[in-house]
Design a protein around this motif. Structure first.
Motif, mmCIF file in Angstrom:
data_model
loop_
_atom_site.group_PDB
_atom_site.id
_atom_site.type_symbol
_atom_site.label_atom_id
_atom_site.label_comp_id
_atom_site.label_asym_id
_atom_site.label_seq_id
_atom_site.Cartn_x
_atom_site.Cartn_y
_atom_site.Cartn_z
ATOM 1 N N ALA A 86 4.803 -2.559 6.719
ATOM 2 C CA ALA A 86 3.406 -2.959 6.911
ATOM 3 C C ALA A 86 3.215 -4.424 6.542
ATOM 4 O O ALA A 86 2.438 -5.141 7.186
ATOM 5 C CB ALA A 86 2.490 -2.069 6.077
ATOM 6 N N ASP A 87 3.919 -4.893 5.523
ATOM 7 C CA ASP A 87 3.793 -6.293 5.107
ATOM 8 C C ASP A 87 4.272 -7.246 6.200
ATOM 9 O O ASP A 87 3.713 -8.334 6.372
ATOM 10 C CB ASP A 87 4.602 -6.548 3.828
ATOM 11 N N GLU A 88 5.296 -6.842 6.939
ATOM 12 C CA GLU A 88 5.784 -7.691 8.036
ATOM 13 C C GLU A 88 4.773 -7.752 9.179
ATOM 14 O O GLU A 88 4.604 -8.806 9.816
ATOM 15 C CB GLU A 88 7.118 -7.157 8.557
ATOM 16 N N ILE A 89 4.125 -6.637 9.432
ATOM 17 C CA ILE A 89 3.165 -6.585 10.541
ATOM 18 C C ILE A 89 1.838 -7.227 10.151
ATOM 19 O O ILE A 89 1.257 -8.010 10.927
ATOM 20 C CB ILE A 89 2.933 -5.117 10.962
ATOM 21 N N CYS A 90 1.368 -6.915 8.985
ATOM 22 C CA CYS A 90 -0.014 -7.248 8.597
ATOM 23 C C CYS A 90 -0.105 -8.604 7.890
ATOM 24 O O CYS A 90 -0.625 -8.731 6.775
ATOM 25 C CB CYS A 90 -0.581 -6.153 7.707
ATOM 26 N N THR A 91 0.374 -9.626 8.557
ATOM 27 C CA THR A 91 0.319 -10.981 8.002
ATOM 28 C C THR A 91 -0.941 -11.701 8.458
ATOM 29 O O THR A 91 -1.475 -11.412 9.531
ATOM 30 C CB THR A 91 1.548 -11.790 8.443
ATOM 31 N N GLY A 92 -1.396 -12.657 7.643
ATOM 32 C CA GLY A 92 -2.467 -13.568 8.031
ATOM 33 C C GLY A 92 -3.611 -12.943 8.787
ATOM 34 O O GLY A 92 -4.331 -12.074 8.282
ATOM 35 N N LYS A 93 -3.762 -13.387 10.027
ATOM 36 C CA LYS A 93 -4.913 -12.982 10.835
ATOM 37 C C LYS A 93 -4.899 -11.508 11.226
ATOM 38 O O LYS A 93 -5.890 -11.001 11.772
ATOM 39 C CB LYS A 93 -4.999 -13.847 12.091
ATOM 40 N N TYR A 94 -3.775 -10.803 10.970
ATOM 41 C CA TYR A 94 -3.691 -9.391 11.345
ATOM 42 C C TYR A 94 -4.094 -8.449 10.213
ATOM 43 O O TYR A 94 -4.173 -7.237 10.408
ATOM 44 C CB TYR A 94 -2.268 -9.061 11.811
ATOM 45 N N LYS A 95 -4.344 -8.980 9.034
ATOM 46 C CA LYS A 95 -4.652 -8.140 7.881
ATOM 47 C C LYS A 95 -5.912 -7.297 8.084
ATOM 48 O O LYS A 95 -5.943 -6.108 7.753
ATOM 49 C CB LYS A 95 -4.800 -9.001 6.616
ATOM 50 N N ALA A 96 -6.938 -7.911 8.620
ATOM 51 C CA ALA A 96 -8.196 -7.195 8.799
ATOM 52 C C ALA A 96 -8.032 -6.026 9.779
ATOM 53 O O ALA A 96 -8.520 -4.917 9.534
ATOM 54 C CB ALA A 96 -9.287 -8.139 9.290
ATOM 55 N N ALA A 97 -7.305 -6.279 10.862
ATOM 56 C CA ALA A 97 -7.082 -5.214 11.854
ATOM 57 C C ALA A 97 -6.240 -4.094 11.252
ATOM 58 O O ALA A 97 -6.501 -2.912 11.507
ATOM 59 C CB ALA A 97 -6.394 -5.778 13.091
ATOM 60 N N CYS A 98 -5.257 -4.455 10.442
ATOM 61 C CA CYS A 98 -4.420 -3.449 9.790
ATOM 62 C C CYS A 98 -5.250 -2.584 8.847
ATOM 63 O O CYS A 98 -5.074 -1.357 8.789
ATOM 64 C CB CYS A 98 -3.305 -4.127 9.017
ATOM 65 N N THR A 99 -6.151 -3.215 8.126
ATOM 66 C CA THR A 99 -7.005 -2.467 7.206
ATOM 67 C C THR A 99 -7.895 -1.491 7.973
ATOM 68 O O THR A 99 -8.042 -0.333 7.592
ATOM 69 C CB THR A 99 -7.887 -3.441 6.391
ATOM 70 N N GLU A 100 -8.452 -1.972 9.056
ATOM 71 C CA GLU A 100 -9.331 -1.121 9.878
ATOM 72 C C GLU A 100 -8.559 0.056 10.461
ATOM 73 O O GLU A 100 -9.080 1.173 10.553
ATOM 74 C CB GLU A 100 -9.938 -1.949 11.007
ATOM 75 N N LEU A 101 -7.307 -0.185 10.867
ATOM 76 C CA LEU A 101 -6.501 0.875 11.478
ATOM 77 C C LEU A 101 -5.730 1.701 10.454
ATOM 78 O O LEU A 101 -4.997 2.625 10.819
ATOM 79 C CB LEU A 101 -5.505 0.239 12.472
ATOM 80 N N LYS A 102 -5.866 1.332 9.177
ATOM 81 C CA LYS A 102 -5.197 2.029 8.072
ATOM 82 C C LYS A 102 -3.680 2.027 8.263
ATOM 83 O O LYS A 102 -2.979 3.040 8.107
ATOM 84 C CB LYS A 102 -5.704 3.457 7.927
ATOM 85 N N ILE A 103 -3.160 0.844 8.599
ATOM 86 C CA ILE A 103 -1.714 0.688 8.800
ATOM 87 C C ILE A 103 -1.054 0.399 7.463
ATOM 88 O O ILE A 103 -1.476 -0.487 6.717
ATOM 89 C CB ILE A 103 -1.428 -0.434 9.809
#
Length: 366
Positions: A348-365
């Motif tokens: 998840a840390d590799e995917i949810c960097t920078g500008k993608y963090k908010a989307a990851c949080t919303e999608l519960k990744i």
């Protein structure tokens, strides 16, 4: 390389697909899989991969194959490796080098499946059996492993239709197929057309030279000019690298439409969670790599492939090739956790960097 990716191999190897082709053994008669003199674990395996622009080959395929070969031979096997960097002539030279170096078996992912035929024949004439990896190379190959590539195209086409919904008849789509030198590209295209034909109008369709993102970008710009940006409702892209080039062109033109992909590259997964790319096809590389390693070691040791390869596949020059075909999954923002994260491909840390963090949080990744 994450050990988790390797760990899925054993379970995923239990692939049961209907056999196709004839029962005739490939590569020179009924005893071709067991004609070599018996050898122990001290074998030499040649590994030739086609290019390094697509992230998968160096990050996944090579280390997974090498690790599995070491595991199967108690660390005694050696692997001679080369990457052709999308150059068919260079790959032919690399086969010659493998023959000179007297490898016991060759795992080959062809740059050009037809052009490599003579090289395959040369290897076989030198007593080296050839495992076609990911792409069905022409010539007297002894084994083959890949994914169900027509199903890949169907999966992409079905996902695009799902994304379009009622808009499927409102405009036109662009189809960005892969390279004509890759037999897989033809199978992806076939499957995609089976899913899409009669349900959408194809405004422009391209075969993309060398799978290069910059060529896909140029083709997309041409399609936008030809069709008009208001008429394009979606894009079929055969892989993620091209999808990146396509999306760049779409953004520049102010177009926001669903785009498909394949390979579950990290950048593509990030585009998916950000809503820039609709889907990718997740292909678990570990079972494919494991199958290639198992068949190569068995062939080098003069053993039968019966317990490994349950399928048969025909090429234009070989019939009934013992094969392992691995199933695939449509990857969307809804199943990132259950695919690439669960299998240890990415964290998840590799995917949810920078500008993608908010989307990851919303999608519960994660």
């Amino acid at each position: 390389m994450r050990r988790a990716a390797v760990a899925i191999a054993a379970g995923a190897m239990a692939v049961s697909l209907a056999a196709c082709g004839s029962a005739e053994e490939a590569g020179g008669g009924k005893d071709s899989t067991a004609s070599s003199a018996k050898k122990g674990d001290d074998i030499k395996v040649g590994l030739l991969l086609p290019e390094n622009q697509t992230a998968r080959y160096e990050k996944f395929d090579r280390p997974l194959i090498e690790e599995k070969i070491k595991e199967l031979t108690n660390g005694k096997a050696t692997v001679d490796y080369n990457n052709a960097k999308q150059d068919a002539n260079l790959q032919a030279q690399q086969v010659d080098t493998m023959i000179t170096n007297k490898v016991d078996v060759l795992i080959l992912d062809a740059v050009d499946a037809k052009a490599i035929k003579n090289s395959v024949q040369k290897a076989v004439d030198a007593g080296i059996k050839v495992v076609a990896y990911d792409r069905l190379a022409e010539g007297p190959i002894s084994a083959y492993t890949s994914f169900d590539n027509v199903e890949v195209g169907k999966t992409q086409g079905a996902a695009l239709l799902e994304a379009l919904g009622d808009k499927a008849k409102d405009g036109q789509i662009v189809m960005m197929n892969g390279s004509v030198t890759d037999p897989n590209a033809a199978m992806f295209k076939k499957g995609a057309h089976e899913a899409l034909d009669g349900k959408v109008k194809v405004g422009k369709e391209y075969d993309t030279k060398e799978w290069k993102p910059e060529n896909a970008n140029a083709n997309m710009e041409a399609a936008i000019s030809a069709i008009g940006k208001k008429k394009i409702v979606g894009v079929y892209s055969a892989n993620d690298g091209m999808a990146g080039g396509i999306i760049t062109a779409l953004k520049a033109a102010g177009i926001d439409v669903p785009v498909t992909g394949q390979d579950a590259e990290l950048a593509a997964v990030q585009r998916i969670i950000a809503g820039e790319q609709f889907m990718s096809v997740y292909k678990p590389y570990a079972p494919e790599a494991s199958a290639a390693a198992e068949m190569a070691v068995a062939l080098a040791q003069g053993k039968s492939l019966d317990s490994i390869a349950k399928d048969k596949v025909d090429s234009d020059s070989a019939k009934g090739v013992p094969s392992v075909l691995v199933p695939v999954t449509s990857l969307t923002k809804d199943n990132v956790n259950d695919t690439v994260i669960k299998d240890g491909v990415y964290t998840a840390d590799e995917i949810c960097t920078g500008k993608y963090k908010a989307a990851c949080t919303e999608l519960k990744i994660g």
